[in-house]
Motif scaffolding. Structure first.
Motif, PDB file in Angstrom:
ATOM      1  N   GLN A 165     -33.124 -41.457 -34.230  1.00 10.73           N
ATOM      2  CA  GLN A 165     -34.374 -40.737 -34.381  1.00 10.73           C
ATOM      3  C   GLN A 165     -34.647 -39.848 -33.186  1.00 10.73           C
ATOM      4  N   ARG A 166     -34.362 -40.343 -31.985  1.00  7.03           N
ATOM      5  CA  ARG A 166     -34.540 -39.515 -30.774  1.00  7.03           C
ATOM      6  C   ARG A 166     -33.635 -38.293 -30.817  1.00  7.03           C
ATOM      7  N   LEU A 167     -32.399 -38.482 -31.271  1.00  2.00           N
ATOM      8  CA  LEU A 167     -31.473 -37.359 -31.387  1.00  2.00           C
ATOM      9  C   LEU A 167     -31.992 -36.342 -32.395  1.00  2.00           C
ATOM     10  N   ALA A 168     -32.431 -36.815 -33.543  1.00  2.00           N
ATOM     11  CA  ALA A 168     -32.952 -35.909 -34.572  1.00  2.00           C
ATOM     12  C   ALA A 168     -34.198 -35.181 -34.100  1.00  2.00           C
ATOM     13  N   ASP A 169     -35.103 -35.892 -33.452  1.00  2.00           N
ATOM     14  CA  ASP A 169     -36.328 -35.281 -32.963  1.00  2.00           C
ATOM     15  C   ASP A 169     -36.034 -34.255 -31.866  1.00  2.00           C
TER      16      ASP A 169
END
Length: 184
Positions: A176-180
């Motif tokens: 999720q951090r990567l996507a965000d």
């Protein structure tokens, strides 16, 4: 601004190098998210993922390392640790790595532009993690993180019983951090 990417649980992608390791495994899972940078190699994307390891994950790994030494398991360090390559050089980028090199807590087992399989074995269990990139026709590009664990004994079973809920939360949070981050 595009809509937020959602991490979802999936089956281990067929046709990936890690898919062959599922046979006989006592634990396996996979998660998928939109790939905001499909031109990056799988290893570069893995390096991006671990570079964004949440602080709470780093603290959990440090606690894990202290506790497992008491029962004879390896202190693995952190996901984002940098180790010298087989050549003795410190890696400067993803293209510096080869199969057999250490990346954080894992050794590279398979390396292609679209998939990196990393692993760590000991007498209690063998762990493999894959980051694979997928482009399907006109569908948006995605990336998947898959984990396969072969457990060898009761200590390995006890370890997995404790870490499985944390593993699932950590993988989801890192993706999720990567996507965000990719939206910015």
């Amino acid at each position: 601004m595009s809509s937020p990417a959602t991490v979802k649980s999936i089956a281990i992608p067929p046709g990936t190098a890690i898919h062959a390791a599922v046979s006989g495994a006592q634990f396996f899972d996979a998660y998928e998210v939109a790939d905001r940078h499909p031109a990056r190699t799988a290893l570069q994307t893995w390096l991006d993922v671990v570079a964004r390891t949440p602080r709470w994950t780093q603290q959990l790994m440090a606690l894990r390392n202290r506790l497992v030494r008491l029962v004879g398991l390896k202190d693995l360090g952190q996901l984002h640790d940098t180790h010298p390559l087989a050549s003795g050089r410190i890696p400067s980028d993803a293209s510096s790595y080869r199969v057999g090199d250490r990346v954080g807590i894992f050794l590279i087992r398979h390396l292609s532009d679209t998939e990196v399989v990393l692993g760590q074995d000991d007498k209690h269990l063998d762990v493999q993690v894959s980051l694979s990139k997928h482009c399907r026709g006109d569908a948006p590009a995605t990336l998947a993180v898959s984990t396969v664990v072969h457990i060898h004994n009761a200590l390995g079973q006890a370890y997995m019983a404790v870490v499985t809920p944390f593993h699932r939360r950590i993988v989801r949070a890192m993706l999720q951090r990567l996507a965000d981050h990719g939206q910015r």
